[in-house]
Design a protein around this motif. Structure first.
Motif: not given
Length: 216
Positions: A95-100, A120-138
């Motif tokens: 939880e919170g890893r990519n944000m941190l 290197g996050v990505g949501q094309a092969d989505y693994s259920g990680y919410p912090d990999c989504r484009d919306e979060f990154i933006r």
């Protein structure tokens, strides 16, 4: 002179991003995190790849993460789930890893006047990680800019690429063999093709097989 900082783990995705960054920016650095993950081999692989690429490598200690979140990547007592349940993310979610990671990367980068962050996050092969989504990154990009009064740009070159496409990109960048043999994607800490049965290995292998079939 354009400068970029790559959030770097030594895995397939971040290694591909590192060499993508080397192609697209004049100066590149890497920042790796020790967050109490199961295997030191990830950090060793990251350091070795950064050295091979001729870029600075910094390792930052964030092992406090294992004190405040419960998951199979930081808790040796938990088994890595091989099949993701329908009603929740996999137990490999930190939880919170990519944000941190990106927040600390931004602090580190601003001190060196580096405006470009690469992850290197990505949501094309989505693994259920919410912090990999484009919306979060933006959203985080805007928050970082506001919080530090600095114009960061977060680059996600793999956001819309499948694992097959990531393999294709590594081939285009001339690092296919390096990615295949020297990166650590496996949740069980096995370099290269990995254990073959954890979720990360399954995704990586399926993408590789699809790419090789197409390439041949």
């Amino acid at each position: 002179m354009t400068k970029a900082l790559v959030v770097f783990s030594g895995g397939q995705d971040s290694t591909t991003c590192l060499f993508w960054a080397l192609k697209n920016f004049d100066e590149v650095e890497t920042l790796c995190f020790d967050y109490g993950q199961r295997h030191r081999i990830e950090q060793e692989a990251a350091r070795a790849i950064a050295e091979k690429a001729g870029v600075p490598f910094t390792l930052l200690n964030l092992d406090l993460l294992k004190q405040i979140t419960h998951n199979s990547l930081t808790d040796q007592a938990m088994d890595v789930e091989e099949n993701k349940p329908e009603n929740r993310p996999p137990n490999t979610l930190v939880e919170g890893r990519n944000m941190l990671f990106l927040t600390f990367a931004a602090i580190f980068a601003k001190g060196k006047d580096i405006p470009n962050l690469v992850t290197g996050v990505g949501q094309a092969d989505y693994s259920g990680y919410p912090d990999c989504r484009d919306e979060f990154i933006r959203s985080l990009n805007q928050t970082l800019n506001l919080s530090m009064d600095y114009k960061f740009s977060i680059h996600t070159p793999l956001m819309w690429r499948s694992k097959q496409d990531v393999w294709a990109l590594s081939d285009e960048l001339g690092i296919f063999d390096l990615v295949r043999s020297q990166t650590v994607t496996c949740y069980n800490g096995i370099i290269g093709d990995g254990c073959g049965h954890c979720p990360a290995c399954q995704l990586r292998r399926n993408g590789l097989e699809n790419y090789l079939e197409k390439r041949h």
